[in-house]
Design a protein around this motif. Sequence first.
Motif, short mmCIF file in Angstrom:
data_model
loop_
_atom_site.label_atom_id
_atom_site.label_comp_id
_atom_site.label_asym_id
_atom_site.label_seq_id
_atom_site.Cartn_x
_atom_site.Cartn_y
_atom_site.Cartn_z
N LEU A 84 0.84 -1.20 0.00
CA LEU A 84 0.00 0.00 0.00
C LEU A 84 0.87 1.25 0.00
O LEU A 84 1.98 1.24 0.52
CB LEU A 84 -0.91 0.02 1.23
N ARG A 85 0.36 2.33 -0.59
CA ARG A 85 1.09 3.60 -0.59
C ARG A 85 0.54 4.52 0.48
O ARG A 85 -0.65 4.82 0.50
CB ARG A 85 1.01 4.27 -1.96
N PHE A 86 1.41 4.95 1.35
CA PHE A 86 1.05 5.91 2.39
C PHE A 86 1.19 7.31 1.80
O PHE A 86 2.25 7.67 1.28
CB PHE A 86 1.96 5.74 3.60
N LEU A 87 0.13 8.11 1.90
CA LEU A 87 0.14 9.44 1.29
C LEU A 87 0.52 10.54 2.27
O LEU A 87 1.36 11.38 1.96
CB LEU A 87 -1.23 9.75 0.67
N ASP A 88 -0.10 10.53 3.44
CA ASP A 88 0.19 11.61 4.38
C ASP A 88 -0.46 11.34 5.73
O ASP A 88 -1.37 10.52 5.84
CB ASP A 88 -0.32 12.95 3.84
N HIS A 89 0.03 12.04 6.74
CA HIS A 89 -0.56 12.05 8.09
C HIS A 89 -0.68 13.51 8.49
O HIS A 89 0.33 14.21 8.62
CB HIS A 89 0.32 11.27 9.07
N VAL A 90 -1.91 13.96 8.66
CA VAL A 90 -2.17 15.35 8.97
C VAL A 90 -2.81 15.46 10.35
O VAL A 90 -3.67 14.66 10.71
CB VAL A 90 -3.11 15.98 7.91
N VAL A 91 -2.37 16.45 11.10
CA VAL A 91 -2.93 16.74 12.42
C VAL A 91 -3.74 18.02 12.33
O VAL A 91 -3.24 19.06 11.87
CB VAL A 91 -1.82 16.90 13.48
N LEU A 92 -5.00 17.95 12.77
CA LEU A 92 -5.89 19.10 12.74
C LEU A 92 -6.08 19.68 14.14
O LEU A 92 -6.12 18.93 15.12
CB LEU A 92 -7.27 18.70 12.20
N ALA A 93 -6.23 21.01 14.21
CA ALA A 93 -6.57 21.68 15.45
C ALA A 93 -7.41 22.91 15.09
O ALA A 93 -6.87 23.98 14.81
CB ALA A 93 -5.33 22.08 16.23
N GLY A 94 -8.71 22.72 15.03
CA GLY A 94 -9.58 23.80 14.57
C GLY A 94 -9.29 24.11 13.11
O GLY A 94 -9.31 23.24 12.25
N GLU A 95 -8.96 25.36 12.83
CA GLU A 95 -8.64 25.77 11.46
C GLU A 95 -7.17 25.57 11.12
O GLU A 95 -6.77 25.74 9.97
CB GLU A 95 -9.00 27.26 11.27
N GLU A 96 -6.37 25.22 12.11
CA GLU A 96 -4.94 25.03 11.89
C GLU A 96 -4.65 23.55 11.63
O GLU A 96 -5.38 22.67 12.07
CB GLU A 96 -4.15 25.50 13.12
N TRP A 97 -3.55 23.30 10.92
CA TRP A 97 -3.15 21.92 10.69
C TRP A 97 -1.65 21.84 10.45
O TRP A 97 -1.01 22.84 10.13
CB TRP A 97 -3.91 21.30 9.51
N ALA A 98 -1.12 20.64 10.62
CA ALA A 98 0.31 20.39 10.39
C ALA A 98 0.48 18.95 9.93
O ALA A 98 -0.36 18.09 10.21
CB ALA A 98 1.12 20.65 11.66
N ARG A 99 1.58 18.71 9.24
CA ARG A 99 1.87 17.36 8.76
C ARG A 99 2.75 16.63 9.75
O ARG A 99 3.72 17.19 10.27
CB ARG A 99 2.57 17.41 7.39
N ALA A 100 2.39 15.35 10.00
CA ALA A 100 3.21 14.50 10.87
C ALA A 100 4.03 13.53 10.06
O ALA A 100 4.64 12.62 10.60
CB ALA A 100 2.31 13.74 11.85
N THR A 101 4.07 13.74 8.74
CA THR A 101 4.83 12.88 7.84
C THR A 101 6.27 13.38 7.76
O THR A 101 6.48 14.58 7.60
CB THR A 101 4.19 12.89 6.43
N PRO A 102 7.25 12.49 7.90
CA PRO A 102 8.66 12.91 7.92
C PRO A 102 9.07 13.76 6.72
O PRO A 102 9.68 14.81 6.86
CB PRO A 102 9.44 11.61 7.96
N VAL A 103 8.74 13.30 5.51
CA VAL A 103 9.09 14.06 4.30
C VAL A 103 7.92 13.99 3.35
O VAL A 103 7.11 13.08 3.41
CB VAL A 103 10.34 13.47 3.59
N LEU A 104 7.82 14.98 2.46
CA LEU A 104 6.75 14.98 1.47
C LEU A 104 6.98 13.83 0.50
O LEU A 104 8.03 13.72 -0.11
CB LEU A 104 6.76 16.31 0.69
N ARG A 105 5.99 12.98 0.38
CA ARG A 105 6.11 11.81 -0.47
C ARG A 105 5.48 12.09 -1.83
O ARG A 105 4.32 12.46 -1.92
CB ARG A 105 5.42 10.59 0.19
N ALA A 106 6.26 11.94 -2.88
CA ALA A 106 5.76 12.22 -4.22
C ALA A 106 4.74 11.16 -4.61
O ALA A 106 4.85 10.00 -4.22
CB ALA A 106 6.91 12.22 -5.23
N VAL A 107 3.75 11.58 -5.36
CA VAL A 107 2.75 10.65 -5.87
C VAL A 107 3.39 9.76 -6.91
O VAL A 107 4.02 10.24 -7.85
CB VAL A 107 1.55 11.42 -6.49
N GLU A 108 3.25 8.46 -6.74
CA GLU A 108 3.88 7.51 -7.67
C GLU A 108 2.95 7.19 -8.81
O GLU A 108 1.76 7.19 -8.65
CB GLU A 108 4.25 6.23 -6.91
#
Length: 227
Positions: free
Chosen positions: A203-227
């Motif tokens: 399986l391809r993992f795309l991203d892990h995002v953390v939400l806090a109201g209107e704010e958000w951040a990525r918990a993924t180590p590096v940006l993974r290019a779409v294969e």
Amino acid sequence: MSVPIANLPFGQRPRERLLALGPRALSDSELLALLLRQGRRGESALDMAAELLAAHGGIAGLAAARPEELARRNGIGAAKAAAIIAAFQLGTRVRHSIDTAARLESAADVVGVAGPLFAGARVERLLVLVCDAQNRLRQKVFVAEGAVDQVAVPVREILNTVLRHDGRAFAIVHNHPSGDPSPSLDDRRATTLLIEAARTVGLRFLDHVVLAGEEWARATPVLRAVE
């Protein structure tokens, strides 16, 4: 002489073949026979299905047939005609749904899909966004819910969810009710573990995002290019 489906060897019956081998293993006639369920005197559902397909020039012609046209045929009637038309309409709607499905190509796309689902959440929840091979969204499934400030990342349940929905790629999203979207050390560790686990099952993992109201951040180590 026609042989009733019930008298066919067990491994040759359409229903049993579908359950054992999947729908792709069945011919058009076999799939149509499952919709018809029963034939008419002297003809099995398989015979009727083959006759219908021949009369309309194949599956595409049958899909274009009108309900009243089908209902007039001997042994079809209104109920079977309606079932055939409904099956083709469902197929059309599925194709349209796939064509218009959201495509997750960035973290912002993930947030756009997931954000509304977390509105007003007071405890942490974890959402899996199941995608096809082209990163088009197939399903949105919540797999965990925790305390006010913590939820575990159930790696096995996440992967099982993706596989159960015939996914090929996926993203995960969880919220921080505290209002701070900064990923914790545990968030990042869990992401790394999930990336490796996904790779082992194809399986391809795309991203892990953390939400806090209107704010958000990525918990993924590096940006993974779409294969």
